[in-house]
Design a protein around this motif. Sequence first.
Motif, PDB file in Angstrom:
ATOM      1  N   LYS A   1     -11.301  -0.214  10.305  1.00 47.01           N
ATOM      2  CA  LYS A   1     -12.154  -0.503   9.719  1.00 47.01           C
ATOM      3  C   LYS A   1     -13.749  -0.575  10.148  1.00 47.01           C
ATOM      4  O   LYS A   1     -13.591  -0.739  11.539  1.00 47.01           O
ATOM      5  CB  LYS A   1     -11.874  -1.811   9.112  1.00 47.01           C
TER       6      LYS A   1
ATOM      7  N   ARG B   1      -7.005  -5.938  -2.713  1.00 43.94           N
ATOM      8  CA  ARG B   1      -6.285  -5.319  -3.696  1.00 43.94           C
ATOM      9  C   ARG B   1      -5.058  -6.308  -4.294  1.00 43.94           C
ATOM     10  O   ARG B   1      -4.167  -5.715  -5.040  1.00 43.94           O
ATOM     11  CB  ARG B   1      -5.271  -4.475  -2.979  1.00 43.94           C
TER      12      ARG B   1
ATOM     13  N   TYR C   1      -4.450   1.232   4.330  1.00 43.56           N
ATOM     14  CA  TYR C   1      -5.883   1.059   5.028  1.00 43.56           C
ATOM     15  C   TYR C   1      -5.348   0.888   6.413  1.00 43.56           C
ATOM     16  O   TYR C   1      -4.668  -0.143   6.917  1.00 43.56           O
ATOM     17  CB  TYR C   1      -6.128  -0.378   4.235  1.00 43.56           C
TER      18      TYR C   1
ATOM     19  N   SER D   1      -9.447 -10.932   4.044  1.00 46.21           N
ATOM     20  CA  SER D   1      -8.599 -10.081   4.670  1.00 46.21           C
ATOM     21  C   SER D   1      -8.682  -8.756   3.939  1.00 46.21           C
ATOM     22  O   SER D   1      -8.575  -8.808   2.681  1.00 46.21           O
ATOM     23  CB  SER D   1      -7.133 -10.444   4.659  1.00 46.21           C
ATOM     24  N   GLY D   2      -8.714  -7.464   4.394  1.00 46.47           N
ATOM     25  CA  GLY D   2      -9.117  -6.447   3.704  1.00 46.47           C
ATOM     26  C   GLY D   2      -7.876  -6.127   2.613  1.00 46.47           C
ATOM     27  O   GLY D   2      -8.433  -6.053   1.469  1.00 46.47           O
ATOM     28  N   SER D   3      -6.578  -6.138   2.978  1.00 48.05           N
ATOM     29  CA  SER D   3      -5.849  -5.789   1.920  1.00 48.05           C
ATOM     30  C   SER D   3      -5.818  -6.906   0.894  1.00 48.05           C
ATOM     31  O   SER D   3      -5.294  -6.602  -0.419  1.00 48.05           O
ATOM     32  CB  SER D   3      -4.598  -5.600   2.431  1.00 48.05           C
TER      33      SER D   3
ATOM     34  N   ALA E   1       0.841  -1.170  -0.146  1.00 43.52           N
ATOM     35  CA  ALA E   1       0.107  -0.037   0.106  1.00 43.52           C
ATOM     36  C   ALA E   1       0.938   1.345  -0.046  1.00 43.52           C
ATOM     37  O   ALA E   1       1.767   1.330   0.622  1.00 43.52           O
ATOM     38  CB  ALA E   1      -1.035  -0.149   1.155  1.00 43.52           C
TER      39      ALA E   1
ATOM     40  N   ASP F   1       4.834  -1.726   6.395  1.00 44.46           N
ATOM     41  CA  ASP F   1       3.519  -2.181   6.637  1.00 44.46           C
ATOM     42  C   ASP F   1       3.517  -2.353   8.351  1.00 44.46           C
ATOM     43  O   ASP F   1       4.401  -1.689   9.040  1.00 44.46           O
ATOM     44  CB  ASP F   1       3.329  -3.527   6.183  1.00 44.46           C
ATOM     45  N   ALA F   2       2.556  -2.933   8.951  1.00 42.60           N
ATOM     46  CA  ALA F   2       2.370  -2.974  10.287  1.00 42.60           C
ATOM     47  C   ALA F   2       3.433  -4.016  10.898  1.00 42.60           C
ATOM     48  O   ALA F   2       3.433  -4.996  11.406  1.00 42.60           O
ATOM     49  CB  ALA F   2       0.967  -3.450  10.772  1.00 42.60           C
TER      50      ALA F   2
ATOM     51  N   SER G   1      -3.426  -7.987  12.780  1.00 39.32           N
ATOM     52  CA  SER G   1      -4.153  -6.904  11.976  1.00 39.32           C
ATOM     53  C   SER G   1      -5.428  -6.534  12.590  1.00 39.32           C
ATOM     54  O   SER G   1      -5.929  -5.372  12.797  1.00 39.32           O
ATOM     55  CB  SER G   1      -4.398  -7.171  10.551  1.00 39.32           C
TER      56      SER G   1
ATOM     57  N   GLN H   1     -15.635  -5.665   7.248  1.00 41.78           N
ATOM     58  CA  GLN H   1     -14.684  -5.307   6.504  1.00 41.78           C
ATOM     59  C   GLN H   1     -14.802  -4.188   5.516  1.00 41.78           C
ATOM     60  O   GLN H   1     -14.070  -4.164   4.338  1.00 41.78           O
ATOM     61  CB  GLN H   1     -14.125  -6.540   5.631  1.00 41.78           C
TER      62      GLN H   1
ATOM     63  N   HIS I   1      -6.359  -2.639  13.632  1.00 42.42           N
ATOM     64  CA  HIS I   1      -7.484  -2.235  13.079  1.00 42.42           C
ATOM     65  C   HIS I   1      -8.340  -1.576  14.034  1.00 42.42           C
ATOM     66  O   HIS I   1      -8.914  -0.408  14.243  1.00 42.42           O
ATOM     67  CB  HIS I   1      -8.373  -2.916  11.881  1.00 42.42           C
TER      68      HIS I   1
HETATM   69  C1  DP6 Z   1      -0.738  -1.958   7.483  1.00 39.77           C
HETATM   70  O1  DP6 Z   1      -5.746  -6.498   5.545  1.00 39.77           O
HETATM   71  O2  DP6 Z   1      -3.954  -7.484   7.025  1.00 39.77           O
HETATM   72  O3  DP6 Z   1      -0.951  -3.405   5.697  1.00 39.77           O
HETATM   73  O4  DP6 Z   1      -8.619  -6.838   7.040  1.00 39.77           O
HETATM   74  O5  DP6 Z   1      -7.851  -7.154   9.425  1.00 39.77           O
HETATM   75  O6  DP6 Z   1      -6.940  -8.801   7.396  1.00 39.77           O
HETATM   76  P1  DP6 Z   1      -7.617  -7.230   7.957  1.00 39.77           P
HETATM   77  O7  DP6 Z   1      -6.057  -6.297   7.913  1.00 39.77           O
HETATM   78  P2  DP6 Z   1      -4.896  -6.422   6.871  1.00 39.77           P
HETATM   79  O8  DP6 Z   1      -4.387  -4.836   7.219  1.00 39.77           O
HETATM   80  C2  DP6 Z   1      -3.277  -4.450   6.525  1.00 39.77           C
HETATM   81  C3  DP6 Z   1      -3.042  -3.144   6.848  1.00 39.77           C
HETATM   82  C4  DP6 Z   1      -1.795  -2.658   6.534  1.00 39.77           C
HETATM   83  C5  DP6 Z   1      -2.007  -1.607   5.452  1.00 39.77           C
HETATM   84  C6  DP6 Z   1      -2.355  -1.879   3.984  1.00 39.77           C
HETATM   85  O9  DP6 Z   1      -2.038  -2.914   3.435  1.00 39.77           O
HETATM   86  O10 DP6 Z   1      -3.202  -1.023   3.485  1.00 39.77           O
END
Ligand code: DP6
Length: 360
Positions: A37, A170, A34, A165-167, A30, A314-315, A223, A41, A227
Motif C-alpha cells: 500500500k 471490502r 491486496y 484496515s484496508g481489507s 480475497a 491469507d497472510a 499486516s 491506506q 505491506h
Molecule cells: C493478505 O487489510 O489486514 O489478507 O490495511 O494494514 O490493515 P492493513 O492490512 P490488511 O491486509 C490484508 C491482506 C491480505 C489480503 C487481502 O485481504 O486482500
Amino acid sequence: MFEADDFIPSKYTNSIDKGNFSWSAPSNIALVKYWGKKENQIPANPSVSFTLNNCKTITALAFTKKQNDGNFSFDLLFEGKPKEDFKPKIQKFLERVEVYLPFLKDYHFTIDTQNTFPHSSGIASSASGMAALAINFMSLEKALNPEMTEDYFISKASFLARLGSGSACRSVKGQVVVWGNQASIKGSTDLYGVEYPYEIHPVFKNFQDTILLVDKGEKQVSSTVGHDLMHNHPFAERRFAQAHENLDKLIPVFKNGDLDEFIKIVESEALTLHAMMMTSQPYFILMKPNTLQIINAIWKFRNDTKIPVCFTLDAGANVHVLYPNSVKEKVLQFIQAELVGYCQNGQYLCDEIGNGALLG
Ligand code: DP6
C-alpha cells in the motif's frame, strides 16, 4: 463516484444527545490479493473478494453527548468486558477519521464488540471489526444528517473502514466486492470497496468457504510489516501489474462460471502472496507443513474426482477451501476424512458467500 473531500461534511442538520446502534459486519476472503500500500491506506493494486456470511463481528455503539474538550473519549468492551489492549488501535482509527467525522469529540462512546468466530482462531478480526465500527459511526452521522443517500452511507462506511484496515473496506457490502481502481471495472476506486457491477454466474451463488485452522497462534507478521515488505521489493511492480491482469481475467470467469479458470487464478494469487513474503527482505514463510499437506491433498482430490474445489490463503497458515454449493456434501466428506487431521485440534469453520453488514 465519490472523492475523499465529498466525505468531509459541512454541517449537520440535527442534534442528538444520546443513543445506540448495533451492526454486524462479516469477514471477507480475497481472490485477488491486496498486498502493498501507499500513503493513507491507498492500495498498491486492486483486489476482489467474496464477502463471507458466518464469520463476523457484532459491534454495539452507545453514545452520549459531552463537552468537546479536544479529546476522544471511549470505553472498549470485548465480549462484554473492558479490553485495554484494543484501545490504541481504536484511538488511532479515531484520529485518522476525525476529519471525516467531525462530531467524534462531542460524544463519549461505549464500543461493545464480539466475534462469532473463536478469538484465538487465527482468523483476522480487523476486517469485520473495523467495518462494523465504521458503519456504526455512519449510523450516527445519518442521524445527524438524515438527508444522506444510501449510496453515500455505504460508500463512506467503506471509506472509513479502509482507514482502519484496508481489507475492511471490502466487508461492508456483498457478495463480490472490488477495491482499487481498475480501468475495466466501472465505479472502482482506491478509496472504498464497491459491489462488483457485472454479471455473476449462478455457480457462484452460495459459494462455500471452509476455513481450515492450521495454526491459531499469534500472527508472525503484522499486516503493517507485511505491506511494508512490498516497498523496494524486487518483484513489486510486476506483481502489482499481475493483480490488474488477474482481475481482468476474472470478469469473463464471473460471467460464464468457468471454474477451471477461476481455480487457476485464485490458487495462483494465494501462492503469489506467499511468494512475495518469501522473496522480501526480511523474508518469511507463513505456511506450515500442514498447509502444504492440505494443498497437496486438495490437488489430488480434485484430480481424482474432477470436483472443482480449490484453496486460497491469507497472510498465515490457515487454508480457505472454496467450492460451489452443488458439491458441498462431497467436499465436506473429503474435508472430514482427509483434511481435519491437519487442523489444530481438528478445528475448521464453515462459511459461505454473504451479503455484507447488517443493522441490529
Ligand atoms: C493478505 O487489510 O489486514 O489478507 O490495511 O494494514 O490493515 P492493513 O492490512 P490488511 O491486509 C490484508 C491482506 C491480505 C489480503 C487481502 O485481504 O486482500
